[in-house]
Scaffold this active site. Structure first.
Site, mmCIF file in Angstrom:
data_model
loop_
_atom_site.group_PDB
_atom_site.id
_atom_site.type_symbol
_atom_site.label_atom_id
_atom_site.label_comp_id
_atom_site.label_asym_id
_atom_site.label_seq_id
_atom_site.Cartn_x
_atom_site.Cartn_y
_atom_site.Cartn_z
ATOM 1 N N SER A 83 7.214 -28.481 -11.998
ATOM 2 C CA SER A 83 7.217 -27.357 -11.397
ATOM 3 C C SER A 83 7.020 -26.092 -12.445
ATOM 4 C CB SER A 83 8.280 -27.458 -10.516
ATOM 5 O OG SER A 83 8.002 -27.944 -9.327
ATOM 6 N N LYS B 273 12.603 -17.393 -10.938
ATOM 7 C CA LYS B 273 12.508 -18.249 -9.679
ATOM 8 C C LYS B 273 13.598 -18.091 -8.738
ATOM 9 C CE LYS B 273 10.941 -22.913 -8.739
ATOM 10 N NZ LYS B 273 10.522 -24.302 -9.149
ATOM 11 N N SER C 67 6.116 -26.267 -7.998
ATOM 12 C CA SER C 67 6.919 -25.350 -7.189
ATOM 13 C C SER C 67 6.944 -23.979 -7.540
ATOM 14 C CB SER C 67 7.970 -25.786 -6.683
ATOM 15 O OG SER C 67 8.845 -25.982 -7.574
HETATM 16 N N1 GLN Z 1 5.670 -31.471 -7.229
HETATM 17 C C1 GLN Z 1 6.766 -32.327 -7.423
HETATM 18 C C2 GLN Z 1 7.872 -32.513 -6.112
HETATM 19 O O1 GLN Z 1 7.325 -32.119 -5.042
HETATM 20 C C3 GLN Z 1 7.468 -31.600 -8.682
HETATM 21 C C4 GLN Z 1 8.459 -30.459 -8.128
HETATM 22 C C5 GLN Z 1 9.551 -30.006 -9.331
HETATM 23 O O2 GLN Z 1 9.236 -30.144 -10.244
HETATM 24 N N2 GLN Z 1 10.342 -28.987 -8.776
HETATM 25 O O3 GLN Z 1 8.742 -32.910 -6.481
#
Ligand code: GLN
Length: 456
Positions: A148, A49, A124
């Site tokens: 994410s 990532k 994400s």
């Molecule tokens: N969707 C959540 C956020 O927008 C979690 C994102 C993540 O785990 N990086 O913060």
């Protein structure tokens, strides 16, 4: 992997074969922000990532403000992958600074779900998850702050682990919310996931929040669940917004666990589910507002020139950040400001303790808790992007255990509307081996560790 070990395929051939697959399919899916043409390891390829720093390879975290930033060092997890011989295929797409649940917040365009390219792969870490399920990487690393790794794995039909906080180094990882961020593996099946976790986990001198694992990572063998006590948190399984098809697939998986010998019982996590999301959206933006202060046009990446220093910083940040990071910087700065600190940030920290205690109480009676990972299957591109709250609700079920620092494993458990449904397994701190065992037994019984026909 056996092919490489037995010398039937070389690492270079494997790297090239994946690059060819990426070449053929990634124009449509946009999983990769950039690829590495040269094989750079003696073993299995891997995708990382783009929040993971890679020496000599641009690392943007899906943001314009980091465009052109080329780290002079490897993140510890990248270094451990290289030390294990893994050949880095490329850097995968992510919502900007890992803020989002669909990759639609990436400054470089969304990734698409290989099961249905009109739908999002989750976020994400949608780039990593989509790459693994489309066969554009055998496995990948993601980062998980509030879901994410788990949520995109659910939407793409992969196995994904968010490890116990403190078990994997964050050194060299672009920070979002430091008390929550964790790096973890995304793979096609539980054994691969465990194997990759074993490569990256453990104490790192460069990250003082890490510890040595209490026991080595074991590859799961067992195919039954005799004696395993599985708790079903009522509020998580009755939560509003869970699609009927998702609820059915989860119920079938729980029934299967019972057939495999598990003792299944109900438990409660009332405050974790009611306040988890609200608490997260104070703590995470507060930490993000502090972490993102470093992007000033001097230290990293992009700069918009101006005559005065303060104007240069302002213009750089205005042009460099997208809407979501800006929204969170404002929210977080507000929650941390002098007059509001106790009412918001301080209060959220107390709620966080309550959430941790509620989980600890459930683990006095149960070894593992189960629920759906995502309340819905993969949604359509554009469906939630105009409404931040609808997007935030995607993580209703993944966030509470993240707030408590607990590990969570997503295991595919069936299909609804022809799209994958994910089962979330939550355990106490450092119970990854147990999660792998339970996940492996379920995966074998469900037959989801085989590549489905339509993705071949
Ligand atoms: N969707 C959540 C956020 O927008 C979690 C994102 C993540 O785990 N990086 O913060």
């Amino acid at each position: 992997m056996g092919l490489v070990e037995r010398g039937e395929v070389t690492a270079a051939e494997l790297h090239e074969a994946y690059l060819a697959a990426i070449e053929a399919r990634d124009g449509e899916l946009n999983c990769y922000l950039r690829t590495l043409e040269e094989p750079n390891g003696s073993g299995i390829p891997i995708a990382l990532k783009d929040v993971i720093s890679t020496r000599g390879v641009e690392t943007t975290a899906g943001s314009r403000i980091l465009a052109g930033y080329v780290p002079v060092f490897d993140a510890t997890v990248a270094e451990r992958c290289r030390a294990a011989g893994l050949s880095v295929l490329g850097k995968t797409n992510t919502d900007e600074f890992a803020m989002g649940s669909s990759t639609e917040n990436s400054a470089y365009g969304p990734s698409r779900n290989p099961w249905d390219p009109e739908r999002v792969p989750g976020g994400s870490g949608g780039g990593s998850a989509a790459a693994v399920s489309a066969g554009l990487a055998p496995w990948a690393l993601g980062s998980d702050t509030g879901g994410s790794i788990k949520q995109p794995s659910a939407l793409c039909g992969n196995v994904g682990l968010r490890p116990t906080y403190g078990s994997v180094s964050r050194y060299g990882v672009v920070a979002f919310a430091s008390s929550l961020d964790q790096i973890g593996p995304v793979a096609r099946n539980v054994r691969d996931c465990a194997l990759l976790y074993g490569i990256i986990a453990g104490r790192d001198e460069c990250d003082s929040t890490t510890v040595e694992l209490p026991e080595p990572v074991r590859l799961p063998e067992r195919e039954d669940l005799k004696g395993v006590r599985i708790g079903v948190p009522r509020e998580m399984n009755e939560a509003e917004g869970i699609e009927p098809g998702v609820a059915e697939a989860v119920a079938r998986a729980i029934e299967l666990a019972r057939e495999l010998g598990a003792e299944v019982g109900e438990c409660e996590l009332p405050r974790s589910v009611e306040y988890g999301l609200a608490c997260y959206y104070l703590v995470a933006p507060a930490e993000a507002s502090s972490n993102l202060a470093r992007y000033d046009g001097v230290r990293y990446g992009a700069r918009v020139a101006a005559d005065r220093f303060s104007e240069m910083v302002e213009r750089t940040r205005d042009a460099g950040f997208g809407d979501e990071p800006k929204r969170r910087i404002m929210l977080g700065t507000y929650a941390l400001s002098a007059g509001y600190y106790d009412a918001f940030y301080g209060q959220a920290q107390k709620v966080r303790t309550v959430i941790a205690r509620e989980h600890a109480a459930a683990f006095e009676r149960f070894d593992v808790l189960v629920s759906a990972t995502s309340p819905t299957v993969a949604f359509r591109l554009g469906e939630r992007s105009a409404n931040p709250l609808a997007m935030y609700l995607s993580d209703l079920l993944t966030i509470p255990s993240c707030m408590a620092g607990l590990p969570g494993l997503n295991v595919p458990c069936g299909l609804s509307e022809g799209l994958p449904v994910g089962l979330q397994l939550i355990g106490p701190q450092f119970s990854e081996n147990r999660l792998f065992e339970v996940g492996h037994a379920l995966e074998r019984a469900l037959g989801f560790d085989v590549v489905p026909e339509r993705l071949r």
